[in-house]
Design a protein around this motif. Sequence first.
Motif, PDB file in Angstrom:
ATOM      1  N   SER A 175       0.902  -1.233  -0.141  1.00 57.46           N
ATOM      2  CA  SER A 175      -0.035  -0.129   0.105  1.00 57.46           C
ATOM      3  C   SER A 175       0.870   1.152  -0.139  1.00 57.46           C
ATOM      4  O   SER A 175       2.004   1.233   0.486  1.00 57.46           O
ATOM      5  CB  SER A 175      -0.878  -0.125   1.220  1.00 57.46           C
ATOM      6  N   GLU A 176       0.304   2.349  -0.485  1.00 52.62           N
ATOM      7  CA  GLU A 176       1.155   3.513  -0.678  1.00 52.62           C
ATOM      8  C   GLU A 176      -0.006   4.580  -0.171  1.00 52.62           C
ATOM      9  O   GLU A 176      -1.048   4.704  -0.518  1.00 52.62           O
ATOM     10  CB  GLU A 176       1.489   3.760  -2.229  1.00 52.62           C
ATOM     11  N   MET A 177       0.905   5.807   0.371  1.00 52.88           N
ATOM     12  CA  MET A 177       0.171   6.987   0.851  1.00 52.88           C
ATOM     13  C   MET A 177       0.808   8.162   0.313  1.00 52.88           C
ATOM     14  O   MET A 177       2.023   8.206   0.650  1.00 52.88           O
ATOM     15  CB  MET A 177       0.050   6.842   2.446  1.00 52.88           C
ATOM     16  N   GLY A 178      -0.036   9.189  -0.017  1.00 49.76           N
ATOM     17  CA  GLY A 178       0.722  10.369  -0.510  1.00 49.76           C
ATOM     18  C   GLY A 178       1.059  11.267   0.718  1.00 49.76           C
ATOM     19  O   GLY A 178       1.395  10.744   1.954  1.00 49.76           O
ATOM     20  N   ASP A 179       1.334  12.553   0.257  1.00 46.39           N
ATOM     21  CA  ASP A 179       1.840  13.507   1.454  1.00 46.39           C
ATOM     22  C   ASP A 179       0.845  13.902   2.518  1.00 46.39           C
ATOM     23  O   ASP A 179      -0.254  13.911   2.094  1.00 46.39           O
ATOM     24  CB  ASP A 179       2.353  14.789   0.912  1.00 46.39           C
ATOM     25  N   LYS A 180       1.105  14.147   3.724  1.00 49.19           N
ATOM     26  CA  LYS A 180       0.358  14.869   4.739  1.00 49.19           C
ATOM     27  C   LYS A 180      -0.825  14.038   4.886  1.00 49.19           C
ATOM     28  O   LYS A 180      -2.026  14.557   5.109  1.00 49.19           O
ATOM     29  CB  LYS A 180       0.128  16.279   4.522  1.00 49.19           C
ATOM     30  N   CYS A 181      -0.810  12.785   5.101  1.00 53.26           N
ATOM     31  CA  CYS A 181      -2.059  11.956   5.543  1.00 53.26           C
ATOM     32  C   CYS A 181      -1.834  11.599   7.002  1.00 53.26           C
ATOM     33  O   CYS A 181      -0.653  11.647   7.678  1.00 53.26           O
ATOM     34  CB  CYS A 181      -2.012  10.700   4.743  1.00 53.26           C
ATOM     35  N   GLN A 182      -3.040  11.385   7.565  1.00 55.42           N
ATOM     36  CA  GLN A 182      -3.357  10.832   8.603  1.00 55.42           C
ATOM     37  C   GLN A 182      -4.042   9.696   9.050  1.00 55.42           C
ATOM     38  O   GLN A 182      -5.143   9.609   8.461  1.00 55.42           O
ATOM     39  CB  GLN A 182      -3.965  11.998   9.753  1.00 55.42           C
ATOM     40  N   VAL A 183      -3.365   8.570   9.457  1.00 53.18           N
ATOM     41  CA  VAL A 183      -4.193   7.494  10.111  1.00 53.18           C
ATOM     42  C   VAL A 183      -4.133   7.010  11.532  1.00 53.18           C
ATOM     43  O   VAL A 183      -3.046   7.060  12.106  1.00 53.18           O
ATOM     44  CB  VAL A 183      -3.420   6.037   9.324  1.00 53.18           C
ATOM     45  N   LYS A 184      -5.513   6.893  12.201  1.00 49.81           N
ATOM     46  CA  LYS A 184      -5.454   6.677  13.463  1.00 49.81           C
ATOM     47  C   LYS A 184      -6.394   5.674  13.927  1.00 49.81           C
ATOM     48  O   LYS A 184      -7.472   5.633  13.294  1.00 49.81           O
ATOM     49  CB  LYS A 184      -5.841   7.984  14.201  1.00 49.81           C
ATOM     50  N   ARG A 185      -6.131   4.483  14.663  1.00 50.56           N
ATOM     51  CA  ARG A 185      -6.616   3.556  14.849  1.00 50.56           C
ATOM     52  C   ARG A 185      -7.453   2.910  13.817  1.00 50.56           C
ATOM     53  O   ARG A 185      -8.925   2.606  14.019  1.00 50.56           O
ATOM     54  CB  ARG A 185      -7.604   3.770  16.037  1.00 50.56           C
ATOM     55  N   SER A 186      -6.647   2.424  12.878  1.00 48.70           N
ATOM     56  CA  SER A 186      -7.311   2.132  11.586  1.00 48.70           C
ATOM     57  C   SER A 186      -6.506   0.813  10.996  1.00 48.70           C
ATOM     58  O   SER A 186      -5.549   0.869  11.145  1.00 48.70           O
ATOM     59  CB  SER A 186      -7.419   3.065  10.429  1.00 48.70           C
ATOM     60  N   VAL A 187      -7.029   0.168  10.048  1.00 50.56           N
ATOM     61  CA  VAL A 187      -6.492  -1.007   9.592  1.00 50.56           C
ATOM     62  C   VAL A 187      -6.732  -0.626   7.847  1.00 50.56           C
ATOM     63  O   VAL A 187      -7.797  -0.502   7.384  1.00 50.56           O
ATOM     64  CB  VAL A 187      -7.142  -2.535   9.767  1.00 50.56           C
ATOM     65  N   ILE A 188      -5.769  -0.683   7.358  1.00 50.66           N
ATOM     66  CA  ILE A 188      -5.715  -0.369   5.818  1.00 50.66           C
ATOM     67  C   ILE A 188      -5.050  -1.804   5.226  1.00 50.66           C
ATOM     68  O   ILE A 188      -4.094  -2.380   5.695  1.00 50.66           O
ATOM     69  CB  ILE A 188      -4.624   0.855   5.399  1.00 50.66           C
ATOM     70  N   GLY A 189      -5.641  -2.436   4.220  1.00 49.69           N
ATOM     71  CA  GLY A 189      -5.440  -3.363   3.458  1.00 49.69           C
ATOM     72  C   GLY A 189      -4.250  -3.419   2.395  1.00 49.69           C
ATOM     73  O   GLY A 189      -3.502  -2.536   2.345  1.00 49.69           O
ATOM     74  N   ARG A 190      -3.929  -4.546   1.774  1.00 50.21           N
ATOM     75  CA  ARG A 190      -2.660  -4.672   0.970  1.00 50.21           C
ATOM     76  C   ARG A 190      -3.171  -3.767  -0.501  1.00 50.21           C
ATOM     77  O   ARG A 190      -4.435  -3.671  -0.981  1.00 50.21           O
ATOM     78  CB  ARG A 190      -2.566  -6.179   0.272  1.00 50.21           C
TER      79      ARG A 190
END
Length: 455
Positions: free
Chosen positions: A369-384
């Motif tokens: 998985s890839e994320m761009g700039d200035k993202c926030q992830v809290k208490r979460s599950v992100i898949g493949r």
Amino acid sequence: MDFQVVVLAGGNSKNLTPLISKDVPKPLLPVANRPVLYYVLHQLRQSNLKDLIVVVEGEDAALHVGGWISKTFVDGLHVEIAAVPEDIGTAGALRAISHHLTAKDILVVSGDLVSDVPPGAVAATHRRHDAAVTAMLCSVPVSGSLESGSSGGKDKTRKPGRYNIIGLDPCKQFLLHIATGSEIEKDSRLQKHILHAVGQMEIRSDLMDAHMYAFKRSVLQEVLDQKDTFQSLKQDIVPYLVRSQLKSEALLNGISQAEENGNEKLSSPNNQVLVSKILANASTPSFHEPYSMEPDGSAQTRKTHKCCAYIASSSSYCVRLNSIQAFMDINRDVTGEADHLLSDNIIGPSPKLGTKTTVGPHCMLGEGSEMGDKCQVKRSVIGRHCRIGSHVKIVNSVVMNHVTIGDGCIIQGSVVCSNVQLQERVVLKDCLVGAGFVVTMGNEYKGESLARKEK
């Protein structure tokens, strides 16, 4: 240990719509990026219980589940996949595969159980007591969503559920009464012959029937054959076995058959007097093996069957994935307080994170998985293999595999299924998005279920 294990994996489940689909039946719903079925199979392998029949509802679902098992558990388990018709119930599923059951004892476990309780401990308790059935009981889980906001404040909405009314002997070894589901809302009734035999009973409402049972095969087969209207293990077969234990004691203790069949209410005046008398007496430790004197003075043991309980430690983790809320709770827990259930890293290999992007504690980011700039992830599950743009905020959510999320999206308290596309500046709060759905640019949804129509 000579146990056969039956894993009732299910297939489709209306109360999990739109999370499940033809390609993702219930057993393959992801918990921390692993199918929920993985957790039961892993625990069984750890307990050296390796002779399994995995029962799946529907031919297509069985093919998907069988394919996943063959790739994931190459060694260490002997698994037979059995497809059964949908909506025949747990007892019906066992009837359908009963000709495959040959061992002395059968361990039956729900495929949606996520737990750290060793199944081998339940099997050992069953053997030690030579029981007809042994049910695993665990503390009622606390359920409810965390606050959706990014502040991550204290959890104010999670409350313990109420699942069962359980009656136990003073030593907490024998199961004397069980009322589940809708029965709890009715007047609770107890069998007089059991009260006479045991002397004392502890009533508990803080325990959950975890849907893990060890059965003596001969007893299970007899009930399946004779009670062909029984559809549920939890609602029909186990309560029947509990009610019918010590049946021979009723007449010996002076209880009329009419009274016994009537199951007098606890609140009735006559029964209140009876209960008071019983509780004033010492409990009979060996109430499953009472004896009477023959005319010649010899003792004759009266045959009964035992219904036992294995009570998991209050610190154990034990939750069933049988609702949308449970799906959210378990994903949160397994990446948080119950992360000992995970056997791999929280963040997959070679993640690509943009500048000033933060992934907080109790999160999981899948492989590729890839994320761009200035993202926030809290208490979460992100898949493949997800593609997430810049300035994206994901809080208290589950995002499955191959999801595309455009720039500026906000996702709070939601589930986004596989192959979904969220175009730029989409806002989702407390939403469910079914597989393959496309949410167009700039749309905002709250408390919605979004899904494609099945063809």
